[in-house]
Write an enzyme that holds these catalytic residues in place. Structure first.
Site, PDB file in Angstrom:
ATOM      1  N   TYR A  11      97.690  -2.715  -0.917  1.00  7.57           N
ATOM      2  CA  TYR A  11      97.547  -3.576   0.279  1.00  7.57           C
ATOM      3  C   TYR A  11      96.924  -4.936  -0.068  1.00  7.57           C
ATOM      4  N   ASP A  31     100.285  -0.827 -11.997  1.00 10.20           N
ATOM      5  CA  ASP A  31      99.955   0.047 -10.852  1.00 10.20           C
ATOM      6  C   ASP A  31     100.683   1.361 -11.086  1.00 10.20           C
ATOM      7  N   ASN A  32      99.993   2.485 -10.847  1.00  6.87           N
ATOM      8  CA  ASN A  32     100.670   3.780 -11.024  1.00  6.87           C
ATOM      9  C   ASN A  32     101.400   4.221  -9.755  1.00  6.87           C
ATOM     10  N   ASP A  58      99.425   3.907 -15.509  1.00  8.50           N
ATOM     11  CA  ASP A  58      98.166   4.454 -15.006  1.00  8.50           C
ATOM     12  C   ASP A  58      97.037   3.944 -15.899  1.00  8.50           C
ATOM     13  N   SER A 124      82.771  -3.166  -2.464  1.00  9.40           N
ATOM     14  CA  SER A 124      82.882  -2.932  -1.025  1.00  9.40           C
ATOM     15  C   SER A 124      81.524  -3.055  -0.356  1.00  9.40           C
ATOM     16  N   TYR A 148      83.262   8.099  -2.910  1.00 10.60           N
ATOM     17  CA  TYR A 148      83.981   6.819  -3.029  1.00 10.60           C
ATOM     18  C   TYR A 148      82.981   5.669  -3.199  1.00 10.60           C
ATOM     19  N   LYS A 152      81.923   2.860  -6.453  1.00 12.15           N
ATOM     20  CA  LYS A 152      81.756   1.394  -6.408  1.00 12.15           C
ATOM     21  C   LYS A 152      80.387   1.004  -6.975  1.00 12.15           C
ATOM     22  N   PHE A 177      84.249  -6.808   3.133  1.00 12.26           N
ATOM     23  CA  PHE A 177      83.859  -6.149   4.375  1.00 12.26           C
ATOM     24  C   PHE A 177      85.100  -5.394   4.888  1.00 12.26           C
ATOM     25  N   ARG A 291      81.739   9.420  14.212  1.00 12.11           N
ATOM     26  CA  ARG A 291      82.307   9.931  12.949  1.00 12.11           C
ATOM     27  C   ARG A 291      81.161  10.060  11.950  1.00 12.11           C
ATOM     28  N   PRO A 292      81.023  11.244  11.337  1.00 19.83           N
ATOM     29  CA  PRO A 292      79.908  11.413  10.391  1.00 19.83           C
ATOM     30  C   PRO A 292      79.972  10.347   9.289  1.00 19.83           C
ATOM     31  N   ASP A 294      79.272   7.193   9.645  1.00 24.02           N
ATOM     32  CA  ASP A 294      79.401   5.820  10.155  1.00 24.02           C
ATOM     33  C   ASP A 294      78.030   5.221  10.468  1.00 24.02           C
TER      34      ASP A 294
HETATM   35  P1  NAD Z   1      95.427   0.385  -2.099  1.00 20.62           P
HETATM   36  O1  NAD Z   1      95.335   1.851  -2.220  1.00 20.62           O
HETATM   37  O2  NAD Z   1      96.473  -0.169  -1.190  1.00 20.62           O
HETATM   38  O3  NAD Z   1      95.594  -0.303  -3.535  1.00 20.62           O
HETATM   39  C1  NAD Z   1      95.057   0.272  -4.710  1.00 20.62           C
HETATM   40  C2  NAD Z   1      96.184   0.353  -5.724  1.00 20.62           C
HETATM   41  O4  NAD Z   1      95.691   0.917  -6.934  1.00 20.62           O
HETATM   42  C3  NAD Z   1      97.340   1.238  -5.257  1.00 20.62           C
HETATM   43  O5  NAD Z   1      98.543   0.517  -5.356  1.00 20.62           O
HETATM   44  C4  NAD Z   1      97.320   2.420  -6.220  1.00 20.62           C
HETATM   45  O6  NAD Z   1      98.617   2.924  -6.464  1.00 20.62           O
HETATM   46  C5  NAD Z   1      96.667   1.806  -7.451  1.00 20.62           C
HETATM   47  N1  NAD Z   1      95.966   2.742  -8.334  1.00 20.62           N
HETATM   48  C6  NAD Z   1      95.025   3.678  -7.997  1.00 20.62           C
HETATM   49  N2  NAD Z   1      94.605   4.318  -9.084  1.00 20.62           N
HETATM   50  C7  NAD Z   1      95.279   3.801 -10.149  1.00 20.62           C
HETATM   51  C8  NAD Z   1      95.281   4.068 -11.544  1.00 20.62           C
HETATM   52  N3  NAD Z   1      94.516   5.013 -12.086  1.00 20.62           N
HETATM   53  N4  NAD Z   1      96.096   3.326 -12.346  1.00 20.62           N
HETATM   54  C9  NAD Z   1      96.888   2.382 -11.810  1.00 20.62           C
HETATM   55  N5  NAD Z   1      96.937   2.095 -10.503  1.00 20.62           N
HETATM   56  C10 NAD Z   1      96.137   2.791  -9.681  1.00 20.62           C
HETATM   57  O7  NAD Z   1      93.988  -0.161  -1.648  1.00 20.62           O
HETATM   58  P2  NAD Z   1      93.529  -1.591  -1.178  1.00 20.62           P
HETATM   59  O8  NAD Z   1      93.135  -1.490   0.245  1.00 20.62           O
HETATM   60  O9  NAD Z   1      94.521  -2.622  -1.577  1.00 20.62           O
HETATM   61  O10 NAD Z   1      92.195  -1.740  -2.022  1.00 20.62           O
HETATM   62  C11 NAD Z   1      92.154  -2.391  -3.272  1.00 20.62           C
HETATM   63  C12 NAD Z   1      90.769  -2.261  -3.860  1.00 20.62           C
HETATM   64  O11 NAD Z   1      89.818  -2.808  -2.937  1.00 20.62           O
HETATM   65  C13 NAD Z   1      90.323  -0.828  -4.105  1.00 20.62           C
HETATM   66  O12 NAD Z   1      89.559  -0.786  -5.289  1.00 20.62           O
HETATM   67  C14 NAD Z   1      89.466  -0.505  -2.905  1.00 20.62           C
HETATM   68  O13 NAD Z   1      88.515   0.491  -3.182  1.00 20.62           O
HETATM   69  C15 NAD Z   1      88.808  -1.853  -2.653  1.00 20.62           C
HETATM   70  N6  NAD Z   1      88.359  -2.018  -1.271  1.00 20.62           N
HETATM   71  C16 NAD Z   1      89.241  -1.849  -0.240  1.00 20.62           C
HETATM   72  C17 NAD Z   1      88.816  -1.968   1.073  1.00 20.62           C
HETATM   73  C18 NAD Z   1      89.769  -1.748   2.223  1.00 20.62           C
HETATM   74  O14 NAD Z   1      89.311  -1.588   3.359  1.00 20.62           O
HETATM   75  N7  NAD Z   1      91.084  -1.756   2.028  1.00 20.62           N
HETATM   76  C19 NAD Z   1      87.491  -2.304   1.341  1.00 20.62           C
HETATM   77  C20 NAD Z   1      86.613  -2.502   0.270  1.00 20.62           C
HETATM   78  C21 NAD Z   1      87.061  -2.355  -1.041  1.00 20.62           C
HETATM   79  C1  UD1 Z   2      85.616   2.626   6.046  1.00 16.34           C
HETATM   80  C2  UD1 Z   2      84.813   3.440   5.051  1.00 16.34           C
HETATM   81  C3  UD1 Z   2      84.293   2.496   3.980  1.00 16.34           C
HETATM   82  C4  UD1 Z   2      85.446   1.771   3.308  1.00 16.34           C
HETATM   83  C5  UD1 Z   2      86.248   1.045   4.395  1.00 16.34           C
HETATM   84  C6  UD1 Z   2      87.469   0.436   3.827  1.00 16.34           C
HETATM   85  C7  UD1 Z   2      83.907   5.362   6.233  1.00 16.34           C
HETATM   86  C8  UD1 Z   2      82.677   6.021   6.769  1.00 16.34           C
HETATM   87  N1  UD1 Z   2      83.750   4.117   5.717  1.00 16.34           N
HETATM   88  O1  UD1 Z   2      84.769   1.628   6.616  1.00 16.34           O
HETATM   89  O2  UD1 Z   2      83.573   3.220   3.005  1.00 16.34           O
HETATM   90  O3  UD1 Z   2      84.967   0.835   2.378  1.00 16.34           O
HETATM   91  O4  UD1 Z   2      86.665   1.983   5.408  1.00 16.34           O
HETATM   92  O5  UD1 Z   2      88.406   1.376   3.444  1.00 16.34           O
HETATM   93  O6  UD1 Z   2      84.988   5.929   6.241  1.00 16.34           O
HETATM   94  N2  UD1 Z   2      87.023   3.826  14.272  1.00 16.34           N
HETATM   95  C9  UD1 Z   2      87.330   4.432  15.473  1.00 16.34           C
HETATM   96  N3  UD1 Z   2      88.473   5.163  15.532  1.00 16.34           N
HETATM   97  C10 UD1 Z   2      89.326   5.319  14.485  1.00 16.34           C
HETATM   98  C11 UD1 Z   2      88.995   4.694  13.247  1.00 16.34           C
HETATM   99  C12 UD1 Z   2      87.832   3.954  13.191  1.00 16.34           C
HETATM  100  O7  UD1 Z   2      86.593   4.316  16.444  1.00 16.34           O
HETATM  101  O8  UD1 Z   2      90.337   6.032  14.604  1.00 16.34           O
HETATM  102  C13 UD1 Z   2      85.799   3.016  14.195  1.00 16.34           C
HETATM  103  C14 UD1 Z   2      84.830   3.540  13.145  1.00 16.34           C
HETATM  104  O9  UD1 Z   2      83.971   4.479  13.687  1.00 16.34           O
HETATM  105  C15 UD1 Z   2      84.125   2.236  12.732  1.00 16.34           C
HETATM  106  C16 UD1 Z   2      85.181   1.137  12.959  1.00 16.34           C
HETATM  107  O10 UD1 Z   2      86.172   1.717  13.806  1.00 16.34           O
HETATM  108  O11 UD1 Z   2      83.060   1.993  13.604  1.00 16.34           O
HETATM  109  C17 UD1 Z   2      85.841   0.710  11.657  1.00 16.34           C
HETATM  110  O12 UD1 Z   2      86.283   1.875  10.969  1.00 16.34           O
HETATM  111  P1  UD1 Z   2      87.115   1.791   9.608  1.00 16.34           P
HETATM  112  O13 UD1 Z   2      88.274   0.880   9.780  1.00 16.34           O
HETATM  113  O14 UD1 Z   2      87.395   3.195   9.180  1.00 16.34           O
HETATM  114  O15 UD1 Z   2      86.126   1.064   8.587  1.00 16.34           O
HETATM  115  P2  UD1 Z   2      84.638   1.462   8.151  1.00 16.34           P
HETATM  116  O16 UD1 Z   2      84.204   2.747   8.726  1.00 16.34           O
HETATM  117  O17 UD1 Z   2      83.790   0.275   8.401  1.00 16.34           O
END
Ligand code: NAD
Ligand code: UD1
Length: 335
Positions: A11, A31-32, A58, A124, A148, A152, A177, A291-292, A294
């Protein structure tokens, strides 16, 4: 002079690849495809009219990774690859530790072998746990409440140790964020496997008719309307933060940490109303228990990223909602 993007089909990765290609960078992506589809990168190429080199590798396969470095002249790495589901990490922690930690260690070892020492890492806001006050600055204490989040935290420490052992390593930790939204084209966006855990993809799947209603987790938080507050950031703003980080790396910053957020918090109810206003779609919802795991409120102080990298988020909540819906409505079943 190429940039290696790990996890670039995902994403945030594919949005960042698009911005990088548009800015003229040459890209190598590994990317795997464990949580993504190669179609995202094909669409990035179509949207930009430029091509990138993709390896379905991978990070646990060190030899394959090393061969990529041997074949290309890589100057810096943006490291997105990792597993990111909180629930799954609680159920299968070893998978998370192996994939995220070993993957990162392999990557750093291979980088070292090939004398590539410029790295941007996706951390994160989860590393802040339950913050004692708001907004959150980068020097707040860190804690982890699930495996998770612990990956990080540990990776941040590993990378800082690496820099302390060898100051030639330039490392930027970006603490995201809550990334939401999609590219304005509606061609790339968030495509979670199964039922989404996160708020925005859940809302868009309700809007498109894939899910009947949204459960709002908790209405008794100490917030203005009782629902939890987060700092949502448009994924294109976030992607551009990586270009700012690459520019900063070129100045050899040593090791640096930046929050990438907007600095503004929105409650769950505010997001629902913003979505309804931006898209004209009604979102049926019901109150549900908390949600536990949160926390009540999380939002960034994002001023350090502006002061030191000249980056700040440009897009507001209505653009986040509009673009998330544009993606979902044009791609009801994802890629
Ligand atoms: P995503 O799952 O869409 O992208 C991660 C990609 O990494 C995927 O395409 C997956 O196939 C690839 N991948 C996983 N393990 C691998 C491996 N061993 N070798 C090669 N490829 C591998 O997730 P995203 O939302 O794009 O997030 C990207 C990064 O940002 C992640 O590290 C995630 O933890 C971090 N992050 C995301 C969020 C969020 O809310 N999306 C928030 C904070 C941090
Ligand atoms: C979550 C993860 C966080 C991760 C981030 C990005 C948890 C506890 N935290 O953050 O570690 O870095 O995603 O992947 O899972 N909500 C609802 N209904 C829903 C879904 C969410 O009310 O169906 C609320 C949640 O309670 C929260 C807010 O929406 O208050 C945002 O939720 P979410 O998008 O899952 O993000 P985080 O919980 O902030």
């Amino acid at each position: 002079m190429e940039i290696l993007v790990t996890g670039g089909a995902g994403y945030i990765g594919c949005h960042t690849c698009l911005e990088l290609l548009q800015a003229g960078y040459d890209l190598v992506v590994v990317d795997n495809l464990s949580n993504s589809k190669q179609a995202s990168l094909a669409r990035v190429e179509r949207l930009t009219g430029k091509s990138l080199t993709f390896y379905p590798i991978d990070l646990l396969d060190k030899a394959a990774l090393s061969s990529v470095f041997a074949r290309h002249t890589i100057t810096a790495v943006i490291h997105f690859a990792g597993l990111k589901s909180v629930n799954e990490s609680v159920a299968v922690p070893l998978l998370y530790y192996q994939n995220n930690l070993t993957g990162t260690i392999n990557l750093c070892q291979v980088m070292q072998q090939h004398n590539v020492k410029n790295l941007v890492f996706s951390s994160s806001a989860t590393v802040y746990g339950e913050p004692a006050s708001l907004p959150i600055t980068e020097d707040f204490p860190r804690s982890a409440v699930n495996p998770y989040g612990r990956t990080k935290l540990i990776i941040e420490d590993i990378l800082m140790d690496l820099h302390h052992a060898d100051a030639a390593w330039n490392i930027i930790l970006l603490r995201y964020f809550n990334p939401v939204g999609a590219h304005t084209s509606g061609q790339i966006g968030e495509d979670p496997n199964g039922i989404p855990n996160n708020l925005m993809p859940f809302i868009t799947q309700v809007a498109v008719g894939r899910l009947p209603e949204l459960a709002v987790f908790g209405n008794d938080y100490h917030t203005p309307d009782g629902t939890a507050v987060r700092d949502y950031i448009h994924v294109v703003d976030l992607a551009q933060g990586h270009l700012a980080a690459l520019a900063k790396l070129a100045q050899q910053p040593g090791a640096a940490i930046y929050n990438l957020g907007t600095g503004r918090g929105y409650s769950v109810l505010e997001v629902i109303h913003a979505f309804e206003q931006a898209t004209g779609q009604k979102i049926p919802y019901r109150q549900a228990p908390r949600r536990p795991g949160d926390v009540a409120s999380v939002y960034a102080d994002a001023s350090k990223a502006f002061q030191e990298m000249g980056w700040r988020a440009q897009k507001g909540i209505s653009e986040m909602c509009r673009d998330a819906w544009n993606w979902q409505s044009h791609n009801p079943n994802g890629y």
